[in-house]
Design a protein around this motif. Sequence first.
Motif, PDB file in Angstrom:
ATOM      1  N   GLY A   1      -5.507   8.035  -1.533  1.00 56.49           N
ATOM      2  CA  GLY A   1      -5.929   9.337  -2.259  1.00 56.49           C
ATOM      3  C   GLY A   1      -5.011  10.544  -1.961  1.00 56.49           C
ATOM      4  O   GLY A   1      -4.743  11.208  -3.023  1.00 56.49           O
ATOM      5  N   GLY A   2      -4.258  10.714  -0.905  1.00 57.79           N
ATOM      6  CA  GLY A   2      -3.409  11.731  -0.683  1.00 57.79           C
ATOM      7  C   GLY A   2      -3.918  13.066  -0.432  1.00 57.79           C
ATOM      8  O   GLY A   2      -4.996  13.186  -0.256  1.00 57.79           O
TER       9      GLY A   2
ATOM     10  N   ARG B   1      -8.227  14.920  -0.221  1.00 59.21           N
ATOM     11  CA  ARG B   1      -8.439  15.675   0.968  1.00 59.21           C
ATOM     12  C   ARG B   1      -9.108  16.881   0.605  1.00 59.21           C
ATOM     13  O   ARG B   1      -9.878  17.369   1.453  1.00 59.21           O
ATOM     14  CB  ARG B   1      -7.472  15.657   2.256  1.00 59.21           C
TER      15      ARG B   1
ATOM     16  N   LYS C   1       0.795  -1.095  -0.053  1.00 58.03           N
ATOM     17  CA  LYS C   1       0.103  -0.022   0.040  1.00 58.03           C
ATOM     18  C   LYS C   1       0.766   1.112  -0.061  1.00 58.03           C
ATOM     19  O   LYS C   1       1.825   1.491   0.712  1.00 58.03           O
ATOM     20  CB  LYS C   1      -0.927  -0.119   1.163  1.00 58.03           C
TER      21      LYS C   1
ATOM     22  N   LEU D   1     -12.477   0.921  -2.807  1.00 58.08           N
ATOM     23  CA  LEU D   1     -13.440  -0.165  -3.375  1.00 58.08           C
ATOM     24  C   LEU D   1     -14.808   0.550  -2.954  1.00 58.08           C
ATOM     25  O   LEU D   1     -15.785   0.836  -4.046  1.00 58.08           O
ATOM     26  CB  LEU D   1     -13.151  -1.459  -2.686  1.00 58.08           C
ATOM     27  N   GLN D   2     -15.179   0.560  -1.665  1.00 56.70           N
ATOM     28  CA  GLN D   2     -16.316   1.291  -1.352  1.00 56.70           C
ATOM     29  C   GLN D   2     -16.218   2.151  -0.035  1.00 56.70           C
ATOM     30  O   GLN D   2     -15.402   2.133   0.432  1.00 56.70           O
ATOM     31  CB  GLN D   2     -17.304   0.142  -0.835  1.00 56.70           C
TER      32      GLN D   2
ATOM     33  N   GLY E   1      -1.239   8.012  -0.837  1.00 58.15           N
ATOM     34  CA  GLY E   1      -1.439   8.833  -1.981  1.00 58.15           C
ATOM     35  C   GLY E   1      -0.396  10.098  -1.959  1.00 58.15           C
ATOM     36  O   GLY E   1       0.218  10.611  -2.601  1.00 58.15           O
ATOM     37  N   SER E   2      -0.210  10.693  -0.303  1.00 57.83           N
ATOM     38  CA  SER E   2       0.529  11.749   0.090  1.00 57.83           C
ATOM     39  C   SER E   2       1.963  11.461  -0.837  1.00 57.83           C
ATOM     40  O   SER E   2       2.751  12.465  -1.078  1.00 57.83           O
ATOM     41  CB  SER E   2       0.626  12.047   1.594  1.00 57.83           C
TER      42      SER E   2
ATOM     43  N   THR F   1      -7.664   3.125   2.116  1.00 59.61           N
ATOM     44  CA  THR F   1      -7.161   1.991   1.156  1.00 59.61           C
ATOM     45  C   THR F   1      -6.332   1.166   2.226  1.00 59.61           C
ATOM     46  O   THR F   1      -5.786   0.162   1.432  1.00 59.61           O
ATOM     47  CB  THR F   1      -6.095   3.056   0.080  1.00 59.61           C
TER      48      THR F   1
ATOM     49  N   ASP G   1     -16.471  10.020   0.925  1.00 63.56           N
ATOM     50  CA  ASP G   1     -15.610   8.881   0.408  1.00 63.56           C
ATOM     51  C   ASP G   1     -15.519   8.588  -0.999  1.00 63.56           C
ATOM     52  O   ASP G   1     -14.413   8.210  -1.421  1.00 63.56           O
ATOM     53  CB  ASP G   1     -16.294   7.952   1.438  1.00 63.56           C
TER      54      ASP G   1
ATOM     55  N   GLY H   1     -11.560  10.867   4.498  1.00 68.18           N
ATOM     56  CA  GLY H   1     -10.103  11.449   4.456  1.00 68.18           C
ATOM     57  C   GLY H   1      -9.384  11.478   5.692  1.00 68.18           C
ATOM     58  O   GLY H   1      -8.310  12.073   5.906  1.00 68.18           O
TER      59      GLY H   1
HETATM   60  P1  UTP Z   1      -6.742   6.952   2.127  1.00 66.32           P
HETATM   61  O1  UTP Z   1      -7.279   7.793   3.230  1.00 66.32           O
HETATM   62  O2  UTP Z   1      -6.483   5.572   2.311  1.00 66.32           O
HETATM   63  O3  UTP Z   1      -5.654   7.527   1.234  1.00 66.32           O
HETATM   64  O4  UTP Z   1      -7.779   7.059   0.957  1.00 66.32           O
HETATM   65  P2  UTP Z   1      -4.080   7.906   1.871  1.00 66.32           P
HETATM   66  O5  UTP Z   1      -3.424   8.275   0.519  1.00 66.32           O
HETATM   67  O6  UTP Z   1      -3.504   6.493   2.520  1.00 66.32           O
HETATM   68  O7  UTP Z   1      -4.045   8.850   2.820  1.00 66.32           O
HETATM   69  P3  UTP Z   1      -2.578   9.507   3.188  1.00 66.32           P
HETATM   70  O8  UTP Z   1      -2.774  10.599   2.197  1.00 66.32           O
HETATM   71  O9  UTP Z   1      -1.500   8.897   2.895  1.00 66.32           O
HETATM   72  O10 UTP Z   1      -2.950   9.957   4.585  1.00 66.32           O
HETATM   73  C1  UTP Z   1      -8.599   8.224   0.538  1.00 66.32           C
HETATM   74  C2  UTP Z   1      -9.804   8.258   1.047  1.00 66.32           C
HETATM   75  O11 UTP Z   1     -10.769   7.632   0.120  1.00 66.32           O
HETATM   76  C3  UTP Z   1     -11.795   7.107   0.691  1.00 66.32           C
HETATM   77  C4  UTP Z   1     -11.838   7.591   2.303  1.00 66.32           C
HETATM   78  O12 UTP Z   1     -12.433   8.881   2.414  1.00 66.32           O
HETATM   79  C5  UTP Z   1     -10.374   7.865   2.510  1.00 66.32           C
HETATM   80  O13 UTP Z   1     -10.103   8.380   3.411  1.00 66.32           O
HETATM   81  N1  UTP Z   1     -11.987   5.763   0.502  1.00 66.32           N
HETATM   82  C6  UTP Z   1     -10.833   4.844   0.217  1.00 66.32           C
HETATM   83  C7  UTP Z   1     -13.292   4.941   0.765  1.00 66.32           C
HETATM   84  O14 UTP Z   1     -14.195   5.506   0.923  1.00 66.32           O
HETATM   85  N2  UTP Z   1     -13.025   3.538   0.388  1.00 66.32           N
HETATM   86  C8  UTP Z   1     -11.993   2.836  -0.025  1.00 66.32           C
HETATM   87  O15 UTP Z   1     -12.135   1.556  -0.025  1.00 66.32           O
HETATM   88  C9  UTP Z   1     -10.658   3.532  -0.014  1.00 66.32           C
END
Ligand code: UTP
Length: 235
Positions: free
Chosen positions: A47-48, A52, A7, A117-118, A10-11, A123, A69, A186
């Motif tokens: 998502g990074g 957000r 994994k 996914l949902q 995103g950041s 992630t 989401d 987020g």
């Molecule tokens: P993440 O919060 O997992 O991203 O997904 P990330 O990149 O790991 O976060 P950082 O930047 O490293 O901290 C981004 C957003 O997508 C939605 C959630 O809102 C989550 O915070 N999401 C992701 C879902 O709703 N369902 C999923 O299956 C995955």
Amino acid sequence: MKNTVIKIGGSLLFTDDKEIDKKKIHNFCQIFKKMEYPGSIVIVCGGGKIAREYINAVRSFHGSEALCDTFGIYLSRLNSKLLISSFQDFAYPLVPKSIEELSIALLFGKIIVMGGLQPGQSTTSVALEVAEFIKANELVILTDVKGIYDKDPKKFEDAKLLKTLTYEKLQKLILNSSGDKQAAAGEYRIFDAVSLQILKRSNIDVRIMSGEDLKEFEKYWNGEENISYTIITNE
Ligand code: UTP
């Protein structure tokens, strides 16, 4: 056969100025291109910061958390597509949107990159769901800190890196540190409640390490030792 899920937050794909870190994405993909791997590799992308930004905007329009989401999910899929473009022929060209689509992608024997996914999870939960599905030997979570600490390392200078953690200890840590925001779009932390539940039933070893400096991950991928990370196991 050794199946692995990685994994990448995103950041990690963006610079501090929110620009796409092309060099880093290229370097990340190179690590996998350099060697033949005797199994399936699935990369789950987060998502990074940009996700957000979208989530905050939708929230300001009074959009529901579930709607927020979905924006996170779209952005994580867009980031996945970006990684796929850097992988070129090494990666399956489509981003699987479900476990069923993933099962088809796996038939092609290429690196698979996917995002959310949902609604209602992070992630990291996706990474655990995928790891469970493909019977992964390990899951590596690349994030912007060196692993899991006893308290937030971004707020407390004296935070200590926890080298090993049992599922039970992790649960306690999540309960102690999670405020109300823990389950908002987020805001899911490195480990959220959904992730913990899947981890408990699937018995996967999880390593959490820094993805800021890819040299550390590269060393790990090449089987070198002396890398700082947190390993979460059942014992
Ligand atoms: P993440 O919060 O997992 O991203 O997904 P990330 O990149 O790991 O976060 P950082 O930047 O490293 O901290 C981004 C957003 O997508 C939605 C959630 O809102 C989550 O915070 N999401 C992701 C879902 O709703 N369902 C999923 O299956 C995955």
